[in-house]
Structures are given as C-alpha cells and as structure tokens.
Write a protein that holds these residues in place. Sequence first.
Motif, short mmCIF file in Angstrom:
data_model
loop_
_atom_site.label_atom_id
_atom_site.label_comp_id
_atom_site.label_asym_id
_atom_site.label_seq_id
_atom_site.Cartn_x
_atom_site.Cartn_y
_atom_site.Cartn_z
N LEU A 70 -16.74 44.45 78.52
CA LEU A 70 -15.33 44.30 78.89
C LEU A 70 -14.99 45.36 79.92
CD1 LEU A 70 -13.75 43.76 75.36
CD2 LEU A 70 -14.24 42.03 77.08
N GLY A 71 -14.69 44.93 81.13
CA GLY A 71 -14.35 45.85 82.21
C GLY A 71 -12.86 46.02 82.34
N LEU A 72 -12.21 46.47 81.29
CA LEU A 72 -10.77 46.68 81.32
C LEU A 72 -10.44 48.03 81.94
CD1 LEU A 72 -9.97 45.56 77.67
CD2 LEU A 72 -9.53 44.26 79.73
N SER A 73 -9.30 48.10 82.60
CA SER A 73 -8.83 49.38 83.13
C SER A 73 -8.39 50.27 81.97
CB SER A 73 -7.67 49.17 84.09
OG SER A 73 -6.53 48.70 83.37
N ARG A 74 -8.30 51.55 82.24
CA ARG A 74 -7.79 52.47 81.21
C ARG A 74 -6.38 52.09 80.83
NH1 ARG A 74 -9.43 58.61 82.21
NH2 ARG A 74 -7.87 58.72 80.57
N GLN A 75 -5.59 51.66 81.81
CA GLN A 75 -4.21 51.25 81.52
C GLN A 75 -4.19 50.03 80.61
OE1 GLN A 75 -1.82 50.31 84.93
NE2 GLN A 75 0.03 50.02 83.73
N GLY A 76 -5.10 49.07 80.86
CA GLY A 76 -5.18 47.88 80.02
C GLY A 76 -5.54 48.21 78.58
N VAL A 77 -6.53 49.09 78.41
CA VAL A 77 -6.92 49.50 77.06
C VAL A 77 -5.78 50.28 76.40
CG1 VAL A 77 -8.56 50.88 75.71
CG2 VAL A 77 -9.38 49.50 77.64
N SER A 78 -5.12 51.11 77.18
CA SER A 78 -3.99 51.87 76.66
C SER A 78 -2.87 50.94 76.16
CB SER A 78 -3.46 52.80 77.74
OG SER A 78 -2.43 53.60 77.25
N SER B 260 -11.27 59.02 71.87
CA SER B 260 -10.31 59.16 72.96
C SER B 260 -10.24 57.84 73.73
CB SER B 260 -10.73 60.28 73.90
OG SER B 260 -11.92 59.91 74.59
N LEU B 261 -9.25 57.72 74.59
CA LEU B 261 -9.13 56.54 75.44
C LEU B 261 -10.39 56.36 76.28
CD1 LEU B 261 -7.51 54.19 76.66
CD2 LEU B 261 -6.47 55.87 78.22
N PHE B 262 -10.91 57.44 76.84
CA PHE B 262 -12.13 57.38 77.64
C PHE B 262 -13.29 56.82 76.83
CE2 PHE B 262 -16.12 59.26 79.06
CZ PHE B 262 -16.16 58.82 80.37
N GLU B 263 -13.46 57.31 75.60
CA GLU B 263 -14.56 56.83 74.75
C GLU B 263 -14.40 55.35 74.42
OE1 GLU B 263 -15.87 60.55 72.00
OE2 GLU B 263 -13.76 59.92 71.84
N ILE B 264 -13.19 54.93 74.10
CA ILE B 264 -12.97 53.51 73.78
C ILE B 264 -13.28 52.65 74.99
CG2 ILE B 264 -11.22 51.80 73.15
CD1 ILE B 264 -9.87 54.09 71.50
N CYS B 265 -12.81 53.05 76.17
CA CYS B 265 -13.10 52.28 77.40
C CYS B 265 -14.61 52.17 77.63
CB CYS B 265 -12.44 52.94 78.61
SG CYS B 265 -10.64 52.81 78.66
N ALA B 266 -15.31 53.28 77.45
CA ALA B 266 -16.76 53.27 77.66
C ALA B 266 -17.46 52.35 76.67
CB ALA B 266 -17.31 54.70 77.54
N THR C 266 -9.52 41.04 72.13
CA THR C 266 -9.85 42.38 72.63
C THR C 266 -9.36 43.44 71.67
OG1 THR C 266 -9.77 41.61 74.92
CG2 THR C 266 -9.57 43.98 74.57
N ARG C 267 -8.17 43.25 71.12
CA ARG C 267 -7.66 44.23 70.16
C ARG C 267 -8.50 44.25 68.89
NH1 ARG C 267 -2.57 42.98 72.76
NH2 ARG C 267 -2.06 41.26 71.36
N ARG C 268 -9.01 43.09 68.48
CA ARG C 268 -9.89 43.06 67.31
C ARG C 268 -11.18 43.83 67.60
NH1 ARG C 268 -8.12 37.60 67.20
NH2 ARG C 268 -10.19 36.88 67.82
N ILE C 269 -11.68 43.75 68.83
CA ILE C 269 -12.88 44.51 69.20
C ILE C 269 -12.58 46.01 69.17
CG2 ILE C 269 -14.48 45.03 71.10
CD1 ILE C 269 -14.29 42.03 71.85
N VAL C 270 -11.40 46.40 69.66
CA VAL C 270 -11.01 47.81 69.60
C VAL C 270 -10.98 48.27 68.15
CG1 VAL C 270 -9.13 49.44 70.03
CG2 VAL C 270 -9.74 47.78 71.80
N LEU C 271 -10.41 47.46 67.27
CA LEU C 271 -10.39 47.82 65.84
C LEU C 271 -11.80 47.93 65.27
CD1 LEU C 271 -7.41 45.63 64.57
CD2 LEU C 271 -7.43 48.10 64.98
N ASP C 272 -12.69 47.01 65.68
CA ASP C 272 -14.09 47.08 65.23
C ASP C 272 -14.72 48.40 65.65
OD1 ASP C 272 -14.01 44.54 64.08
OD2 ASP C 272 -14.90 43.56 65.83
#
Length: 99
Positions: free
Chosen positions: A44-52, A30-36, A15-21
């Motif tokens: 990936l249906g992660l919570s904002r807290q999980g992504v954070s 922003s956190l909102f944009e990354i979650c979306a 999941t972190r590698r996907i965030v880096l991608d």
Amino acid sequence: MADDDELFKALADPTRRIVLDELAERDGQSLFEICARLATRHGLGLSRQGVSQHLAVLEAAGLVRTRREGRYKFHDLDTRPLQRIATRWLRPETPESTP
C-alpha cells in the motif's frame, strides 16, 4: 466513548482493518513505522497524510489510542470497543441452547 456508528464506519474500510492488524501484531508504532509496514508488507503506497487520516478515524472510533514521547507520537490498539459490540449480540451458551 465513540458510538457504534463510528466504530462500524472505521471497520468498514479494508485499509483501516490492515492498520489494526499491524497494531495487533506490534503495538506502539509511530506514523512512519505504520507507513513503512503498509508499504512493505501489503504493497500500500499511501501518503503519510492518508495513513494519518485513517488513524484519526480509528482513534475517533476508540480503536486506537495515541501517546506522545518527546517529539514522537505512538499508536496503540484498544480492543475494548470490539468487545463491547461483540457482547452486544453474543450471549453465553447455556445447556438448553446447544443442539
């Protein structure tokens, strides 16, 4: 500067590698944009807290920098730690080392 153990721990999680991608494709999210983007592009249906929490691990490893603009916090990719570990083991090819 983060140590190599933190860097490898951060990179070990898919999941972190996907965030880096996603940050490599478009910095300054922003956190909102990354979650979306994680939800719509990767299912990936992660919570904002999980992504954070994932972002905190990436930031501790030096792979993500944050900056605040007003109420918003933006995340940017920092590839310097990757360059450091790549050069740790990769050496430039010399004419004698090529087959």
